[in-house]
Design a protein around this motif. Structure first.
Motif, short mmCIF file in Angstrom:
data_model
loop_
_atom_site.label_atom_id
_atom_site.label_comp_id
_atom_site.label_asym_id
_atom_site.label_seq_id
_atom_site.Cartn_x
_atom_site.Cartn_y
_atom_site.Cartn_z
N THR A 141 1.08 -1.04 0.26
CA THR A 141 -0.25 -0.26 0.02
C THR A 141 0.31 1.10 0.09
O THR A 141 0.77 1.97 -0.91
CB THR A 141 -1.06 -0.06 1.13
N THR A 142 1.96 1.11 0.64
CA THR A 142 2.61 2.61 0.69
C THR A 142 3.28 2.36 -0.78
O THR A 142 3.65 3.86 -1.80
CB THR A 142 4.22 2.01 1.64
N ALA A 143 3.86 1.47 -1.38
CA ALA A 143 3.97 1.43 -2.35
C ALA A 143 3.20 2.41 -3.68
O ALA A 143 3.86 3.18 -4.57
CB ALA A 143 4.80 0.08 -3.42
N ALA A 144 1.87 1.97 -3.13
CA ALA A 144 1.07 2.62 -4.40
C ALA A 144 0.50 3.68 -4.14
O ALA A 144 0.73 4.64 -5.51
CB ALA A 144 -0.14 1.08 -3.76
N ILE A 145 1.07 4.16 -2.62
CA ILE A 145 0.28 5.43 -2.67
C ILE A 145 1.58 6.41 -3.06
O ILE A 145 2.05 7.48 -3.33
CB ILE A 145 0.36 5.60 -1.11
N ARG A 156 1.34 7.63 -6.76
CA ARG A 156 0.32 7.87 -6.90
C ARG A 156 0.57 9.64 -6.58
O ARG A 156 0.42 10.27 -7.63
CB ARG A 156 -1.38 7.72 -6.66
N ALA A 157 0.92 9.83 -4.97
CA ALA A 157 1.92 10.64 -4.98
C ALA A 157 2.68 11.85 -5.76
O ALA A 157 2.38 12.63 -6.23
CB ALA A 157 2.18 10.60 -3.23
N ALA A 158 3.85 10.64 -6.56
CA ALA A 158 4.58 11.30 -7.51
C ALA A 158 4.21 11.89 -8.59
O ALA A 158 4.78 12.53 -9.04
CB ALA A 158 5.45 9.93 -7.63
N LEU A 159 3.00 11.09 -9.21
CA LEU A 159 2.49 11.56 -10.07
C LEU A 159 1.88 13.26 -9.84
O LEU A 159 1.57 13.68 -11.05
CB LEU A 159 0.94 9.90 -11.13
N ILE A 160 0.90 13.01 -9.28
CA ILE A 160 0.38 14.69 -7.84
C ILE A 160 0.67 15.31 -8.03
O ILE A 160 0.77 16.19 -9.10
CB ILE A 160 -0.57 13.92 -7.53
N VAL A 187 3.51 13.70 2.10
CA VAL A 187 3.19 12.62 2.23
C VAL A 187 4.44 12.32 1.68
O VAL A 187 4.79 10.97 1.84
CB VAL A 187 1.87 12.83 1.15
N THR A 188 4.84 12.60 0.30
CA THR A 188 5.87 11.54 -0.37
C THR A 188 6.92 11.85 0.39
O THR A 188 7.60 10.56 0.68
CB THR A 188 6.64 11.95 -2.02
N LEU A 189 7.54 13.22 1.06
CA LEU A 189 8.70 13.64 2.04
C LEU A 189 8.09 12.55 2.99
O LEU A 189 9.02 11.75 3.98
CB LEU A 189 8.90 14.58 2.25
N LEU A 200 11.14 18.20 7.84
CA LEU A 200 10.86 18.85 6.48
C LEU A 200 10.69 19.95 5.79
O LEU A 200 10.34 19.99 4.83
CB LEU A 200 9.24 18.31 7.10
N ALA A 201 9.63 21.57 7.06
CA ALA A 201 10.98 22.48 6.38
C ALA A 201 11.27 23.41 6.07
O ALA A 201 11.48 23.83 4.74
CB ALA A 201 9.75 24.10 8.55
#
Length: 213
Positions: A62-66, A69-73, A162-164, A175-176
């Protein structure tokens, strides 16, 4: 006893409308390479807009799938021109294929994932999980639809944080600094992305898929 794997079968939403094919292909290739390195996975692309990912540990699926999608978005050209993918995770028996041998790949996980994507093509959902346990599928189905709805409404900024967060176990302040933004900005973007819910969803599905049989 057969070993379970996770198989992600996906295709790009509205691929015919993508104008910058080169940039899109670089984005997808980059995230697939990242997933291969991070999860010891195997990835393959086919028919231009289709792809398949085999993850040895189903709990990582599931992490791989998200991440995909996150990279594309995140790399979408604009708010009006968003990139995304439909992905079905199949969990069952199978083996990780050698590079260049996806055509010979076989096993329950491949069948579940491929058939699941065919079923998903008639729906508005963009993420689904299919196992050999009907009770588990029923439990995960509603949760995944909620998570999918959240992801489908991410902005590029939400997808970026989210990706980071998935790749780096860091504080919001770290992250900031990584993004060159103020900490309150990161906090706001994570809140808009519903990150606490997505994080808990990932933890729950990882545990359930790792023990699926």
């Amino acid at each position: 006893m057969a070993t379970n794997i996770g198989v992600l079968t996906g295709d790009v939403v509205g691929s015919q409308r993508i104008k910058d094919k080169d940039r899109f292909n670089r984005t997808l290739d980059t995230v697939l390479s990242l997933i291969e390195a991070r999860f010891d996975a195997r990835c393959d692309r086919y028919r231009g807009d289709g792809f398949q990912v085999v993850v040895p540990d189903p709990g990582d699926s599931t992490t791989a799938a998200i991440l995909i999608r996150a990279a594309l978005i995140q790399q979408s050209p604009s708010r009006q021109d968003m990139w995304d993918a439909r992905i079905v995770i199949g969990v069952g028996s199978g083996e990780v294929p050698e590079v260049g041998h996806f055509g010979q790949a076989d096993g329950q996980a491949f069948v579940l994932s491929g058939q699941g994507l065919d079923d998903l093509s008639d729906k508005t959902d963009r993420l689904a999980i299919v196992t050999l346990t009907p009770e588990l599928d029923e439990t995960l189905s509603l949760m995944t639809r909620f998570a999918d709805d959240i992801i489908s409404h991410w902005s590029r900024f939400s997808a970026e944080v989210v990706t980071l967060s998935l790749l780096h176990e860091e504080s919001q302040q770290a992250l900031a600094q990584r993004l060159g933004r103020a900490q309150p900005t990161i906090n706001r973007r994570l809140a808009v992305a519903r990150w606490p819910l997505i994080r808990d969803y990932l933890a729950y599905t990882a545990a359930r898929l790792a023990e699926a049989g």
